[in-house]
Design a protein around this motif. Structure first.
Motif, short mmCIF file in Angstrom:
data_model
loop_
_atom_site.label_atom_id
_atom_site.label_comp_id
_atom_site.label_asym_id
_atom_site.label_seq_id
_atom_site.Cartn_x
_atom_site.Cartn_y
_atom_site.Cartn_z
N LEU A 45 16.82 9.76 3.07
CA LEU A 45 17.34 9.16 1.85
C LEU A 45 16.43 9.54 0.69
O LEU A 45 15.24 9.26 0.72
N ALA A 46 16.98 10.19 -0.31
CA ALA A 46 16.21 10.56 -1.49
C ALA A 46 16.10 9.36 -2.42
O ALA A 46 17.09 8.72 -2.74
N CYS A 47 14.88 9.04 -2.84
CA CYS A 47 14.63 7.91 -3.75
C CYS A 47 13.94 8.43 -5.00
O CYS A 47 13.39 9.52 -5.02
N LEU A 48 13.96 7.63 -6.04
CA LEU A 48 13.32 8.03 -7.29
C LEU A 48 11.80 8.05 -7.18
O LEU A 48 11.13 8.84 -7.82
N SER A 49 11.24 7.17 -6.36
CA SER A 49 9.80 7.12 -6.19
C SER A 49 9.47 6.56 -4.81
O SER A 49 10.34 6.03 -4.12
N VAL A 50 8.21 6.66 -4.44
CA VAL A 50 7.76 6.10 -3.17
C VAL A 50 7.91 4.59 -3.19
O VAL A 50 8.32 3.97 -2.22
N ARG A 51 7.61 3.99 -4.33
CA ARG A 51 7.70 2.54 -4.45
C ARG A 51 9.13 2.05 -4.26
O ARG A 51 9.37 1.06 -3.57
N SER A 52 10.10 2.73 -4.86
CA SER A 52 11.49 2.29 -4.70
C SER A 52 11.96 2.52 -3.27
O SER A 52 12.72 1.72 -2.73
N GLY A 53 11.53 3.60 -2.64
CA GLY A 53 11.88 3.83 -1.24
C GLY A 53 11.27 2.78 -0.32
O GLY A 53 11.92 2.31 0.61
N PHE A 54 10.02 2.41 -0.59
CA PHE A 54 9.36 1.38 0.21
C PHE A 54 10.03 0.03 0.01
O PHE A 54 10.19 -0.74 0.97
N ALA A 55 10.45 -0.28 -1.22
CA ALA A 55 11.16 -1.53 -1.48
C ALA A 55 12.49 -1.56 -0.73
O ALA A 55 12.88 -2.60 -0.18
N LEU A 56 13.18 -0.43 -0.67
CA LEU A 56 14.43 -0.35 0.10
C LEU A 56 14.17 -0.57 1.59
O LEU A 56 14.94 -1.26 2.27
N LEU A 57 13.09 0.01 2.09
CA LEU A 57 12.74 -0.17 3.51
C LEU A 57 12.45 -1.62 3.82
O LEU A 57 12.95 -2.17 4.81
N LEU A 58 11.66 -2.27 2.98
CA LEU A 58 11.32 -3.67 3.23
C LEU A 58 12.57 -4.56 3.13
O LEU A 58 12.72 -5.51 3.90
N GLU A 59 13.45 -4.25 2.22
CA GLU A 59 14.68 -5.03 2.09
C GLU A 59 15.59 -4.83 3.32
O GLU A 59 16.20 -5.78 3.81
N ALA A 60 15.64 -3.61 3.83
CA ALA A 60 16.47 -3.33 5.00
C ALA A 60 15.90 -3.98 6.26
O ALA A 60 16.65 -4.42 7.13
N LEU A 61 14.56 -4.06 6.36
CA LEU A 61 13.94 -4.67 7.54
C LEU A 61 14.12 -6.19 7.55
O LEU A 61 14.15 -6.80 8.62
N ALA A 62 14.22 -6.80 6.38
CA ALA A 62 14.38 -8.24 6.25
C ALA A 62 13.35 -9.00 7.08
O ALA A 62 13.68 -9.87 7.89
N LEU A 63 12.08 -8.68 6.86
CA LEU A 63 11.00 -9.33 7.59
C LEU A 63 10.83 -10.77 7.09
O LEU A 63 11.05 -11.07 5.92
N PRO A 64 10.39 -11.67 7.97
CA PRO A 64 10.17 -13.05 7.53
C PRO A 64 8.95 -13.14 6.63
O PRO A 64 8.05 -12.32 6.70
N ALA A 65 8.94 -14.13 5.80
CA ALA A 65 7.81 -14.32 4.86
C ALA A 65 6.55 -14.72 5.59
O ALA A 65 6.55 -15.29 6.64
#
Length: 65
Positions: A45-65
């Motif tokens: 998946l091409a993202c605009l930046s590493v930060r936006s790609g990492f945010a997408l990964l964390l959102e997809a994983l839906a880890l508990p707080a």
């Protein structure tokens, strides 16, 4: 310290930027070609930046707080 008020940009850069603004954008084609450089399958998946790609990964994983 005072700024010199001079832009560090050349005529070629300005011309290229103007040309890119006037040409039609083939965003989907460019995205597919960029993603195919990394992997032949569709697992990239091409993202605009590493930060936006990492945010997408964390959102997809839906880890508990």
């Amino acid at each position: 310290m005072w700024a010199r008020k001079r832009l560090d940009i050349g005529w070629f850069d300005l011309g290229y930027a103007t040309l890119c603004c006037c040409l039609p954008v083939r965003r989907a084609q460019r995205q597919r070609s960029l993603e195919s450089l990394w992997s032949s399958s569709s697992d990239t998946l091409a993202c605009l930046s590493v930060r936006s790609g990492f945010a997408l990964l964390l959102e997809a994983l839906a880890l508990p707080a």
